[in-house]
Design an enzyme around this catalytic site. Sequence first.
Site, PDB file in Angstrom:
ATOM      1  N   GLU A   1       0.811  -1.221   0.000  1.00  0.00           N
ATOM      2  CA  GLU A   1       0.000   0.000   0.000  1.00  0.00           C
ATOM      3  C   GLU A   1       0.846   1.273   0.000  1.00  0.00           C
ATOM      4  OE1 GLU A   1      -0.858  -2.687   1.620  1.00  0.00           O
ATOM      5  OE2 GLU A   1      -2.993  -3.045   1.275  1.00  0.00           O
TER       6      GLU A   1
ATOM      7  N   HIS B   1      -9.901  -3.474  11.371  1.00  0.00           N
ATOM      8  CA  HIS B   1     -10.761  -3.503  10.177  1.00  0.00           C
ATOM      9  C   HIS B   1     -12.045  -2.720  10.429  1.00  0.00           C
ATOM     10  CE1 HIS B   1      -8.166  -6.948   9.238  1.00  0.00           C
ATOM     11  NE2 HIS B   1      -8.658  -6.987   8.017  1.00  0.00           N
TER      12      HIS B   1
HETATM   13  C1  LIG Z   1      -2.043  -4.046   4.410  1.00  0.00           C
HETATM   14  C2  LIG Z   1      -3.097  -4.994   4.021  1.00  0.00           C
HETATM   15  N1  LIG Z   1      -3.472  -5.065   2.731  1.00  0.00           N
HETATM   16  C3  LIG Z   1      -4.412  -5.946   2.347  1.00  0.00           C
HETATM   17  C4  LIG Z   1      -5.015  -6.756   3.263  1.00  0.00           C
HETATM   18  C5  LIG Z   1      -6.108  -7.733   2.839  1.00  0.00           C
HETATM   19  N2  LIG Z   1      -5.598  -9.087   2.938  1.00  0.00           N
HETATM   20  C6  LIG Z   1      -5.822  -9.860   4.013  1.00  0.00           C
HETATM   21  S1  LIG Z   1      -5.038 -11.331   3.909  1.00  0.00           S
HETATM   22  C7  LIG Z   1      -4.411 -10.931   2.389  1.00  0.00           C
HETATM   23  C8  LIG Z   1      -3.561 -11.898   1.653  1.00  0.00           C
HETATM   24  C9  LIG Z   1      -2.330 -12.193   2.379  1.00  0.00           C
HETATM   25  O1  LIG Z   1      -1.568 -13.055   1.606  1.00  0.00           O
HETATM   26  P1  LIG Z   1      -0.299 -13.762   2.196  1.00  0.00           P
HETATM   27  O2  LIG Z   1       0.534 -12.792   2.938  1.00  0.00           O
HETATM   28  O3  LIG Z   1       0.328 -14.497   1.090  1.00  0.00           O
HETATM   29  O4  LIG Z   1      -0.893 -14.755   3.273  1.00  0.00           O
HETATM   30  P2  LIG Z   1      -1.901 -15.976   3.044  1.00  0.00           P
HETATM   31  O5  LIG Z   1      -3.263 -15.457   3.266  1.00  0.00           O
HETATM   32  O6  LIG Z   1      -1.687 -16.509   1.687  1.00  0.00           O
HETATM   33  O7  LIG Z   1      -1.521 -16.947   4.106  1.00  0.00           O
HETATM   34  C10 LIG Z   1      -4.806  -9.663   1.991  1.00  0.00           C
HETATM   35  C11 LIG Z   1      -4.469  -9.029   0.724  1.00  0.00           C
HETATM   36  C12 LIG Z   1      -4.618  -6.635   4.609  1.00  0.00           C
HETATM   37  N3  LIG Z   1      -5.189  -7.366   5.586  1.00  0.00           N
HETATM   38  N4  LIG Z   1      -3.654  -5.762   4.959  1.00  0.00           N
END
Ligand SMILES: Cc1ncc(C[n+]2csc(CCOP(=O)(O)OP(=O)(O)O)c2C)c(N)n1
Lengths: 349, 324
Positions: B60, B129
């Site tokens: 972001e 959130h």
């Molecule tokens: C700063 C931020 N951007 C976007 C999100 C929305 N979000 C929650 S989980 C996620 C994916 C995270 O992916 P990863 O780090 O690969 O972990 P995984 O869920 O695959 O275990 C996103 C984009 C968030 N929580 N925080």
Amino acid sequence: MKDSKCIEELKKEFDAYAEMYSPEGLDREEQIRMYSIMWLMRKFEEAVKPLWMANKVHGYYHPYITEEAIATAIITQLKKEDYVGSTHRGHGHLIAKGGNINKMMAELFGKEEGYNKGRGGSMHISDMSIGMLGASGIVGAAVAPAVGSALKSWIKGTDDVTVVFFGDGGANAGSVSESMNMAAAWKLPVIFVCENNQWAIATDYARITGEPDLYKRGIGFGIPSCRCDGYNIYQIWETAKAAIERARAGEGPTFIECKTMRMLGHHATDDSWYRDMSVCDKYWEIEPIKRMGEFMVENKIATPAELEAIEAEAMKKVEASIEYADTQCHEPSPDTFYDYIYADGEVIK
Amino acid sequence: MSIITLRESITQALREEMALDENVFIMGCDVGLRGNPFGITKGLMNEYGEKRVIDTPISEAAFTGLGVGAAIAGMRPLVEILYADWITLPMDNIVNTAAKTCYMFGGQANVPIVIRAPFGVGGGVAAQHSQNNENWFVHVPGLKVITPSTPYDMKGMLKSAIRDNGPVICFEHKRNYSMKGEVPDGEYLVPIGKAAIRKTGTDCTIVAYSYMTYVAEAAAIELEKEGISCEVIDLRSLLPLDYDTVMESIKKTSRVVVVTEAPLRGSIAGEIVGEIIDRGFDLLDAPPQRLGSKNSPVAYNEGLEAMCTPKKEDIIAAVRKTFE
Ligand SMILES: Cc1ncc(C[n+]2csc(CCOP(=O)(O)OP(=O)(O)O)c2C)c(N)n1
Ligand SMILES: [Mg+2]
């Protein structure tokens, strides 16, 4: 039973694939313990979805299913004083550190007896008393604070180490890179573990990264870095053992990429409509519990009957945790509304 | 006329502006293939291609910075921060670059960026959130902050924001996404900086914005039954803020209650009351009332979560208080 043809196919696309082997120094008892912990994680996570559907549990809930080998192989080697930085997909991390699943379930139910007194919920469950530093709902944001615990160990000269987890998605938060640089510069006792399940919600990591080998980022910062097969508990265990020893000896950080594949929806109600889930079929052949079980039976480390008993035991514990959260715990009282906002019980309205 | 949800009104605004101006593009986590978690950008990547709807990494701070830079270079980026809580990450480039470039460089460059940020309490998703952080940005000269609450306003104001030559942050309350309302079939704009009167009345003015407007309307309907006639103002835009409409109403009612869903301490409710006093202390028959959320993070537990925000009953009590 193992489907060898399927595994041959899988090897062609899963570049992290590594054969299972018995690492030196890992005794039978410890293997049984790790296997039990993986089942506890699995049964716990499998129980949550129906509870979510039944409206007993709410909010965002991200299952750790099929990533169990990573937390188990690494965290079970830590001592109580060592620290763990977790993620939104963190239930497994807490279980591996010796967390209490009753308190964890109570937290999911939003109850006062939960780890966070019902304030945090799934994404933030944590037990600071065993070095679980707490997870952030802001992806990647928990990494720098976790490296901060390693900074403490470095300043104080203790031999405590920190393991910090983040996903392929979290890896792209700027502060993760900034933290890696400081950890390398000061030789902080921290292990960066990238749980690369190749997806961040609906984003295939290959679409948003130029270098698919995420561990190479560590190399760029001067951190010894490598990749493991995220389904191979033995390889991860041996890799982590060396990394933990290095950190304890003051030799600085390590970056371990544990490559897996997200085989379920991102959270409880995500049906993964945006991707072809049939690619996962092959991966279910090597999901970590099945794979470790087969290896232990083949190598006469355990009998199928023993393994079944372990699974049943895990199920019993999880059922008991649901019973506890549902019938023996309480809603937080409204007069505790202002508690915990400030330190030492101070209330500032 | 057609009746659509607020969610759909955003999609319409984006689609129309993208068709009108090839410099408009969208950027954010999962805005492309997935069409954002609320389905708002669904289909746009297919229509406009991967250079106009860009799926970003979870970066972001940097991708918003990229948006700011693209805006300075002449594009019209729409950057999405999935939950307003995480707008902390690109805070620096919003506050120190987007808001200041035009001034600091003596008017050499505009920064026509729009940042969309779903915000607000609701859904049991805990402290990271659920926040209302729109207030922070009202404190930053150089930014505009809008909070449209109806589909009609959302579409018209978002289109205005996209055409605006400066940075605009659009806060969208998650609880408003399913609200339905009438939207004209043809092209229209709603200007930024004009409040709307949701209900006319003569006895007390209730100033609110976003989701709280609906709560205020519900309170006004109750109060009507006991003979208190409230005028409900939906600010729609917090910066600039339409004090003319607010003061016109107070001239009529001589009483005012200001409602925000943000934690009350340091919030815009206090600022609005201060401005009302500066402009028309003599118009008031009773001390102005402020209402906001309790000064607490938001809990996961739904009971504690519900305790946080102002309720219809709280607004009714505050209005009654102006008659004591
Ligand atoms: C700063 C931020 N951007 C976007 C999100 C929305 N979000 C929650 S989980 C996620 C994916 C995270 O992916 P990863 O780090 O690969 O972990 P995984 O869920 O695959 O275990 C996103 C984009 C968030 N929580 N925080
Ligand atoms: Mg991932």
